[in-house]
Scaffold this motif. Structure first.
Motif, mmCIF file in Angstrom:
data_model
loop_
_atom_site.group_PDB
_atom_site.id
_atom_site.type_symbol
_atom_site.label_atom_id
_atom_site.label_comp_id
_atom_site.label_asym_id
_atom_site.label_seq_id
_atom_site.Cartn_x
_atom_site.Cartn_y
_atom_site.Cartn_z
ATOM 1 N N GLY A 1 78.922 66.064 135.282
ATOM 2 C CA GLY A 1 78.350 66.182 134.284
ATOM 3 C C GLY A 1 78.376 65.098 133.210
ATOM 4 N N ARG A 2 78.867 64.168 133.483
ATOM 5 C CA ARG A 2 79.373 63.235 132.286
ATOM 6 C C ARG A 2 78.197 62.396 131.844
ATOM 7 N NH1 ARG A 2 84.433 58.852 132.712
ATOM 8 N NH2 ARG A 2 83.475 57.118 131.587
ATOM 9 N N GLY A 3 77.195 62.307 132.496
ATOM 10 C CA GLY A 3 75.817 61.585 132.136
ATOM 11 C C GLY A 3 74.820 62.385 131.786
ATOM 12 N N CYS A 4 75.071 63.781 131.535
ATOM 13 C CA CYS A 4 74.138 64.711 131.228
ATOM 14 C C CYS A 4 73.637 64.528 129.616
ATOM 15 C CB CYS A 4 74.391 66.260 131.282
ATOM 16 S SG CYS A 4 74.548 66.345 133.130
ATOM 17 N N LEU A 5 72.475 65.079 129.292
ATOM 18 C CA LEU A 5 72.068 65.071 128.009
ATOM 19 C C LEU A 5 72.345 66.476 127.558
ATOM 20 C CD1 LEU A 5 68.740 63.208 127.927
ATOM 21 C CD2 LEU A 5 70.794 62.285 127.467
ATOM 22 N N ALA A 6 72.561 67.207 128.247
ATOM 23 C CA ALA A 6 72.848 68.850 127.566
ATOM 24 C C ALA A 6 74.081 69.470 128.721
ATOM 25 C CB ALA A 6 71.490 69.688 127.984
ATOM 26 N N GLY A 7 74.595 70.488 128.168
ATOM 27 C CA GLY A 7 75.651 71.258 128.841
ATOM 28 C C GLY A 7 77.221 70.712 128.824
ATOM 29 N N SER A 8 77.842 71.536 129.125
ATOM 30 C CA SER A 8 79.342 71.155 129.159
ATOM 31 C C SER A 8 79.723 70.390 130.088
ATOM 32 C CB SER A 8 79.951 72.450 129.369
ATOM 33 O OG SER A 8 79.986 73.271 128.411
ATOM 34 N N VAL A 9 80.621 69.562 130.180
ATOM 35 C CA VAL A 9 81.284 68.791 131.244
ATOM 36 C C VAL A 9 82.200 69.796 131.948
ATOM 37 C CG1 VAL A 9 83.141 67.765 129.830
ATOM 38 C CG2 VAL A 9 82.358 66.737 131.929
ATOM 39 N N TYR A 10 82.167 69.739 133.317
ATOM 40 C CA TYR A 10 82.968 70.534 134.026
ATOM 41 C C TYR A 10 83.856 69.485 135.000
ATOM 42 C CZ TYR A 10 80.940 75.192 133.703
ATOM 43 O OH TYR A 10 80.460 76.361 133.227
ATOM 44 N N ALA A 11 85.120 70.047 135.204
ATOM 45 C CA ALA A 11 86.244 69.355 136.125
ATOM 46 C C ALA A 11 86.929 70.379 136.842
ATOM 47 C CB ALA A 11 87.374 68.465 135.197
ATOM 48 N N ALA A 12 87.437 69.727 138.064
ATOM 49 C CA ALA A 12 88.091 70.805 138.948
ATOM 50 C C ALA A 12 89.527 70.098 139.365
ATOM 51 C CB ALA A 12 87.497 70.993 140.250
ATOM 52 N N ALA A 13 90.464 70.933 139.726
ATOM 53 C CA ALA A 13 91.509 70.414 140.452
ATOM 54 C C ALA A 13 92.014 71.525 141.338
ATOM 55 C CB ALA A 13 92.762 70.763 139.225
ATOM 56 N N VAL A 14 92.401 70.632 142.554
ATOM 57 C CA VAL A 14 92.561 71.262 143.778
ATOM 58 C C VAL A 14 93.816 70.708 144.419
ATOM 59 C CG1 VAL A 14 91.635 71.635 146.084
ATOM 60 C CG2 VAL A 14 90.045 71.501 144.112
ATOM 61 N N ILE A 15 94.599 71.746 145.048
ATOM 62 C CA ILE A 15 95.644 71.298 145.954
ATOM 63 C C ILE A 15 95.617 72.024 147.261
ATOM 64 C CG2 ILE A 15 98.351 71.595 146.170
ATOM 65 C CD1 ILE A 15 98.564 72.060 143.349
ATOM 66 N N LEU A 16 95.433 70.883 148.096
ATOM 67 C CA LEU A 16 95.247 71.164 149.489
ATOM 68 C C LEU A 16 96.494 71.472 150.415
ATOM 69 C CD1 LEU A 16 91.955 69.156 150.389
ATOM 70 C CD2 LEU A 16 92.074 71.464 149.967
ATOM 71 N N PRO A 17 96.598 72.021 151.336
ATOM 72 C CA PRO A 17 97.675 72.301 152.309
ATOM 73 C C PRO A 17 98.144 70.799 152.723
ATOM 74 C CG PRO A 17 96.298 73.924 152.874
ATOM 75 C CD PRO A 17 95.350 73.000 152.042
ATOM 76 N N ASP A 18 99.438 70.412 152.953
ATOM 77 C CA ASP A 18 99.661 69.268 153.311
ATOM 78 C C ASP A 18 99.144 69.137 154.774
ATOM 79 O OD1 ASP A 18 101.277 66.953 153.530
ATOM 80 O OD2 ASP A 18 103.105 67.975 154.437
ATOM 81 N N THR B 1 68.463 71.831 121.665
ATOM 82 C CA THR B 1 69.107 73.230 121.874
ATOM 83 C C THR B 1 70.428 73.329 121.304
ATOM 84 O OG1 THR B 1 69.965 73.192 123.824
ATOM 85 C CG2 THR B 1 67.727 73.562 123.744
ATOM 86 N N PRO B 2 71.270 74.504 121.164
ATOM 87 C CA PRO B 2 72.555 74.303 120.940
ATOM 88 C C PRO B 2 73.308 73.701 122.128
ATOM 89 C CG PRO B 2 71.808 76.549 120.499
ATOM 90 C CD PRO B 2 70.698 75.819 121.310
ATOM 91 N N TYR B 3 72.984 73.333 123.263
ATOM 92 C CA TYR B 3 73.614 72.974 124.384
ATOM 93 C C TYR B 3 73.533 71.363 124.658
ATOM 94 C CZ TYR B 3 73.473 77.813 125.697
ATOM 95 O OH TYR B 3 73.738 79.190 125.579
ATOM 96 N N HIS B 4 72.428 70.900 123.563
ATOM 97 C CA HIS B 4 72.267 69.317 123.874
ATOM 98 C C HIS B 4 73.684 68.418 123.226
ATOM 99 C CE1 HIS B 4 67.986 70.106 124.914
ATOM 100 N NE2 HIS B 4 68.388 69.132 125.473
ATOM 101 N N ARG B 5 73.612 67.485 123.712
ATOM 102 C CA ARG B 5 74.856 66.729 123.097
ATOM 103 C C ARG B 5 74.288 65.538 122.137
ATOM 104 N NH1 ARG B 5 77.685 64.958 128.995
ATOM 105 N NH2 ARG B 5 77.909 67.238 129.849
ATOM 106 N N LEU B 6 74.249 66.097 120.741
ATOM 107 C CA LEU B 6 73.856 65.205 119.847
ATOM 108 C C LEU B 6 74.246 63.806 119.651
ATOM 109 C CD1 LEU B 6 73.412 68.201 117.294
ATOM 110 C CD2 LEU B 6 71.841 67.414 119.172
ATOM 111 N N SER B 7 75.572 63.577 120.295
ATOM 112 C CA SER B 7 75.829 62.242 120.111
ATOM 113 C C SER B 7 75.426 61.318 120.977
ATOM 114 C CB SER B 7 77.628 62.195 120.256
ATOM 115 O OG SER B 7 77.978 62.938 121.449
ATOM 116 N N TYR B 8 74.437 61.860 121.829
ATOM 117 C CA TYR B 8 73.793 61.001 123.006
ATOM 118 C C TYR B 8 72.497 60.446 122.561
ATOM 119 C CZ TYR B 8 76.976 62.189 126.862
ATOM 120 O OH TYR B 8 78.064 62.363 127.802
ATOM 121 N N ASN B 9 72.044 59.368 123.159
ATOM 122 C CA ASN B 9 70.844 58.916 122.805
ATOM 123 C C ASN B 9 69.550 59.677 123.707
ATOM 124 O OD1 ASN B 9 68.556 57.091 122.227
ATOM 125 N ND2 ASN B 9 69.197 55.536 123.894
#
Length: 213
Positions: free
Chosen positions: A19-36, A192-200
């Protein structure tokens, strides 16, 4: 098949965002540890998978992972600290929530900030975990690919929910990205309240953001 580990002999968490390039909404990230030694030939960069396959793999990842977590940074926070810092903060928040503490971190892309080691029961925290950024890492390492799938699918779920509140922006289909229909809706209905106002928001589709540390 993707590589299983970058740091041999260490408990390694893979991180990625959506979601980094989106005009609206939160950015999400995940962290995953997989078995060796874990192997799954279906794992790949989430962008290379169909929607159906992503959701199938999400269930498998959550079942098989040693630990996984999702971190979120809101549009208001993005506007205050910029999207690069917000993306890294979302990864840090995901790492904070892991039930098993990692000993090293691998991150998709080329930017990250040192992550402070959290104290475990009976131990002192302090210092920073070793980390490595890997360009296109979601197509090279399983833990990063798994993180990309979790971040993407959980963010898609979130945007689908927002679409019910503001259907005129077509978020179910564009997920907040700068499509023609999305920008036309902004022109017609405003933000909307979900738009990133710092974006073009009303640009020609080319975002001209300045990322700062």
């Amino acid at each position: 098949m993707l590589e299983n580990h970058y740091y041999e002999g260490l408990i390694e968490a893979g991180c990625d965002e959506a979601g980094r390039g989106c005009l609206a909404g939160s950015v999400y990230a995940a962290a995953v540890i997989l078995p060796d030694g874990y192997g799954n030939p279906l794992l790949n960069d989430s962008k290379q998978l169909t929607e159906r396959r992503r959701y199938e793999l999400r269930e498998i990842i959550e079942r098989d992972a040693v630990a996984w977590a999702v971190g979120i940074v809101s549009p208001d926070e993005i506007d205050k600290i910029n999207i690069l810092n917000a993306s890294i903060l979302a990864m840090h928040r995901a790492l904070d929530q892991l039930k098993v503490r990692p000993q090293a971190i691998i991150v998709d892309g080329n930017r990250f900030k040192p992550y402070r080691n959290l104290p475990q029961s009976g131990e002192d925290g302090g210092g920073f975990l070793p980390h490595t950024t890997i360009v296109k890492g979601d197509g090279k390492y399983m833990a990063i690919a798994a993180a990309s799938i979790l971040a993407k699918t959980y963010r898609d779920d979130y945007m689908n929910q927002l679409d019910k509140e503001y259907p005129q922006y077509d978020w179910r289909n564009n997920k907040g990205y700068p499509t023609k229909k999305h920008r036309e809706a902004i022109r017609q209905y405003g933000t909307t309240p979900y738009h990133r106002l710092s974006y073009n928001l009303l640009g020609d589709g080319q975002l001209s953001l300045k990322f700062e540390d």
